[in-house]
Design an enzyme around this catalytic site. Structure first.
Site, PDB file in Angstrom:
ATOM      1  N   ASP A 120       0.883  -1.242  -0.051  1.00  0.00           N
ATOM      2  CA  ASP A 120      -0.094  -0.006   0.050  1.00  0.00           C
ATOM      3  C   ASP A 120       0.699   1.178  -0.022  1.00  0.00           C
ATOM      4  O   ASP A 120       1.962   1.326   0.202  1.00  0.00           O
ATOM      5  CB  ASP A 120      -0.967  -0.205   1.326  1.00  0.00           C
ATOM      6  N   ASP A 154     -10.392   2.268  -3.655  1.00  0.00           N
ATOM      7  CA  ASP A 154     -11.028   1.851  -2.341  1.00  0.00           C
ATOM      8  C   ASP A 154     -12.442   1.677  -2.544  1.00  0.00           C
ATOM      9  O   ASP A 154     -13.103   1.314  -1.336  1.00  0.00           O
ATOM     10  CB  ASP A 154     -10.431   3.055  -1.419  1.00  0.00           C
TER      11      ASP A 154
HETATM   12  C1  DGJ Z   1      -5.867   1.886   1.790  1.00  0.00           C
HETATM   13  C2  DGJ Z   1      -6.296   0.608   0.895  1.00  0.00           C
HETATM   14  O1  DGJ Z   1      -6.586   0.805  -0.429  1.00  0.00           O
HETATM   15  C3  DGJ Z   1      -7.091  -0.177   1.732  1.00  0.00           C
HETATM   16  O2  DGJ Z   1      -7.584  -1.358   1.029  1.00  0.00           O
HETATM   17  C4  DGJ Z   1      -6.494  -0.511   3.067  1.00  0.00           C
HETATM   18  O3  DGJ Z   1      -5.578  -1.428   2.805  1.00  0.00           O
HETATM   19  C5  DGJ Z   1      -6.233   0.639   3.829  1.00  0.00           C
HETATM   20  N1  DGJ Z   1      -5.337   1.408   3.115  1.00  0.00           N
HETATM   21  C6  DGJ Z   1      -5.445   0.225   5.000  1.00  0.00           C
HETATM   22  O4  DGJ Z   1      -4.623   1.369   5.685  1.00  0.00           O
END
Ligand code: DGJ
Length: 744
Positions: free
Chosen positions: A479, A549
């Protein structure tokens, strides 16, 4: 596929069955562009394609000859100060203050295959016969900076890959102030510009506009390629559709600051530039040093936008993505993020995993919150050691328990970041990107580690590798949740600060390279707050990426549809999540959530224990459907049929190589009442095959389905009769078409 140089006429011609690319050494020694497009015949002398005209007020390098002006000539490496007043591809700041340069043709050579770009992601060949590379050497005689222009033509694809390498063969250091990867001068401007743009949770929406005189551009100055603009752009003829017509797609294999621009001049030429964004870039090139630009890829099509996308998909799936997972169907996963956020214990995770296993899920992914003091997003990043309060036996322990359930185990990292409240930051406060005497901006309560410094990358690598050596980790979600501010590195001299953004990305690539080499079995998924760094650069290391997301099925239709313009379905992380949806609070039916997520890597982002028995039954059916068809869904030929940006319905399909099976996804946002009779014209089928649909109906020839269409009329439009499930808002259907009776 051939590359020839006609000595007499000084013309280069690269061609394969689909495209031609023609250049010539201009009378003033610079390199000119003559043609890029559908394949044309070769001739000994194509130099008549050079367009010269006497234009009043033009600046001309040859005294007395007013027909030769760089202001109007199509070029390959236009430089600043030459009388070409359009944006240049290269600009060199010299010790005496001059920025003028003039790159003269020296020599060329041709290599079979494609040389790798040191430290950078790039397309590649597995067999040297797949492509040939022309390398043209140019020299600026005053600075002795040599430019090597790389042109790779692939044997079977309408693709040209380009990059430039600069060598300082002079005695003095210079600053490369601009080093674009590609300059493409086109002879006219009758194009529409198509870009993939948006924001967090609505990435890669399709935006189009007509090219007009002046500069139009997209780019990023954030340090990551960004949610806002994807490093990809298409110039299409106004009449081009998904099914037919000309277009050129430009993709940049890079994950940092970029610029893609088209400049239409006063005589309707279009200059496309693709490269590292010059606003945040300068690179000190000492005597004897070299600099390699990232790679840019151009795809030409005269078979519509689907034709262009299919070329990108084949190339990026097979000759950009690498490693064990490149050609393998992807595991169906469950991720605990939306199920628990930071509120979990090991036992709670095991409960989620157990239910998932019962449904047929293959991989359990432990997301954020397992390390350091990470009980919220305010602490812990940088301390890549399991939190014993949550995971008493560490990562090795939970991985063992998950494996014991008969599933694989995956783990989340955010390697490039640090919280102020972390041991790493307390030990190394100077390891972040921050400018002296200036405030340090937070993003999601975190700072960006200075990956332009090798010691920082080394330290993170050691922490991550230790876990991966000790525990059975089969998948990593990498991430990256904030962009760069106050870009300054304490590890570099003042005159090298212009290099930091690019060095940062090189550090990211370095860490990816080390981890993917040491742990070749691990499947990597890239992520940056969803789709903030979903680009071709990442695909080289991680064959799949978290698209967004936003997990709502209706939003995802647009996001995945837009993403498919450049990126294959095998690269698109797509999950079924809970309702009400956590981003838009919409309630879509479970089947629609799955029907959208099938067109990607597929997984679940919820706690299946919270579903009813009927829903669990449906989930089990979804998983067995995906297991049966994921090879086709992830690696078949993909067609966009109906755009969610243009109406209430959306549709896409995949077809197997032998055309014996196809899967059509049909989606409607709002329900209609007493609606019209509807048909959906399909693509890519064999006209002579007869197909049976999983949704019933007659056995139909491929030609009927492609010319009349598949009937999508609702049985319940207007009135529900006994035994029928009523259609609602957010309705969708997946049709599996199988060839049953094959006529010769
Ligand atoms: C952003 C990601 O896109 C989410 O899927 C998740 O992993 C969160 N960060 C976790 O902090």
């Amino acid at each position: 596929m051939r590359i020839v140089y006609h000595e007499e006429s000084k013309v280069f011609h690269l061609w394969n069955d689909k495209i031609s690319y023609v250049m010539m050494v201009l009378p003033n020694g610079q390199l000119g562009q003559l043609y890029f497009g559908k394949r044309i015949h070769d001739r000994e002398d194509l130099s008549d394609l050079l367009e010269l005209a006497v234009r009043p007020m033009a600046s001309c390098p040859f005294p007395g000859d007013r027909s030769f002006s760089l202001e109007h000539i199509k070029q390959e490496l236009p430089s600043f100060g030459s009388g070409d007043y359009r944006s240049p591809a290269v600009e060199i700041a010299q010790k005496n203050g001059s920025r003028v340069s003039d790159f003269q043709f020296q020599s060329y050579h041709i290599e079979e295959g494609k040389p790798a770009l040191p430290g950078l992601p790039a397309t590649y060949t597995e067999d040297a016969k797949e492509a040939s590379t022309l390398i043209i050497r140019l020299l600026d005689p005053v600075t002795n900076i040599r430019a090597e222009l790389f042109y790779t033509i692939f044997a079977k694809e309408a693709v040209l890959a380009r990059s430039v390498r600069y060598y300082n063969e002079g005695a003095e250091a210079v600053q490369l102030a601009r080093a674009m990867s590609l300059c493409m001068d086109l002879p006219d401007c009758a194009y529409e510009w198509l870009q993939l743009s948006g924001a967090w949770a609505r990435e890669r929406h399709i935006k189009t506009r007509r090219l007009a005189m002046g500069i139009q551009s997209i780019g990023s100055l954030r340090g990551n390629s960004s949610h806002q603009h994807n490093p990809f752009m298409v110039l299409k003829r106004p009449s081009t559709t998904e099914r037919q017509g000309e277009a050129i797609g430009f993709s940049f294999i890079y994950s940092g600051n970029f610029l893609i621009q088209a400049e239409v001049d006063a005589h309707d030429h279009t200059r496309v530039l693709v490269g590292i964004h010059p606003d945040t870039f300068s690179w000190k090139l000492e005597a004897g040093e070299s600099f390699q630009t990232p790679e840019a890829v151009m795809v030409y099509t005269d078979e519509g936008l689907n034709g262009m996308s299919q070329t990108f998909h084949r190339l990026y799936q097979r000759r950009l993505a690498r490693g064990k997972w490149r050609d393998q169907v992807r595991p169906i996963l469950i991720n605990n993020w939306e199920a628990t956020y930071f509120d979990f214990t090991e036992d709670k995770l095991i409960q989620i995993a157990r239910k998932a296993k019962e449904c047929g899920v293959e991989l359990f992914v432990l997301d954020d919150g397992w390390f350091g003091e990470r009980n919220s997003d305010r602490a812990g990043l940088g301390d890549w050691i399991a939190n014993p309060a949550r995971l008493p036996q560490g990562i090795a322990g939970i991985a063992e328990r998950i494996e014991g359930l008969g599933m694989k185990f995956g783990l989340w990292f955010e390697p490039e970041m640090v919280n102020e409240d972390s041991d790493l930051y307390r030990q190394h406060p100077d390891w972040i990107l921050a400018a002296p005497q200036r405030a340090k901006s937070h993003g999601r309560y975190q700072y960006v580690l200075d990956f332009s410094r090798i010691e920082v990358v080394d330290a993170i690598y050691e922490m991550m590798a230790k876990i991966l050596r000790e525990a059975k980790v089969s998948y990593i979600k990498w991430d990256m949740n904030r962009s760069i501010t106050e870009c300054f590195s304490a590890g570099h001299l003042p005159e090298r600060q212009g290099e930091v953004y690019h060095r940062y990305i090189l550090g990211v690539y370095d860490l990816y390279e080390r981890l993917t080499s040491e742990f070749p079995e691990i499947l990597f998924e890239s992520c940056a707050s969803g789709g903030g760094r979903f680009d071709a650069g990442m695909l080289y290391y991680a064959p799949q990426g978290w698209v967004s997301d936003d997990t709502d099925a209706v939003e995802r239709m647009k996001i995945q549809y837009g993403t498919s313009f450049c990126y294959p379905l095998s690269s698109m992380g797509s999950h079924v999540s809970m309702i009400p949806n956590h981003q838009v609070y919409r309630e879509t039916p479970l089947h629609t959530r799955a029907n959208v997520a099938y067109f990607g890597t597929f997984g679940y982002e919820l706690d299946l224990n919270r579903l009813t028995e009927t829903e669990i039954q449906e989930v089990k059916e979804q998983i067995s459907f995906m297991k049966e068809y994921r090879g086709l869904l992830q690696f078949g030929t993909f067609y966009r049929l109906k755009s969610p940006f243009e109406g209430n319905e959306m549709s896409w399909m995949v077809v197997s190589e032998d055309k014996s099976t196809a899967i059509v996804g049909w989606y409607r946002v709002l329900n209609t009442v007493n609606g019209s009779y509807t048909r959906l014209r399909l693509e890519g089928l064999d006209p002579d095959f007869c197909y049976r649909s999983s949704q019933g109906g007659a056995l139909c020839y491929g030609d009927e389905l492609m010319n009349l269409g598949l009937c999508t009329t609702d049985a319940t439009a207007g009135e529900v009769t006994a035994g029928q499930r009523p259609c609602t808002d957010f309705e969708s259907r997946v049709y599996v078409l199988r060839a049953e009776q094959i006529h010769g």
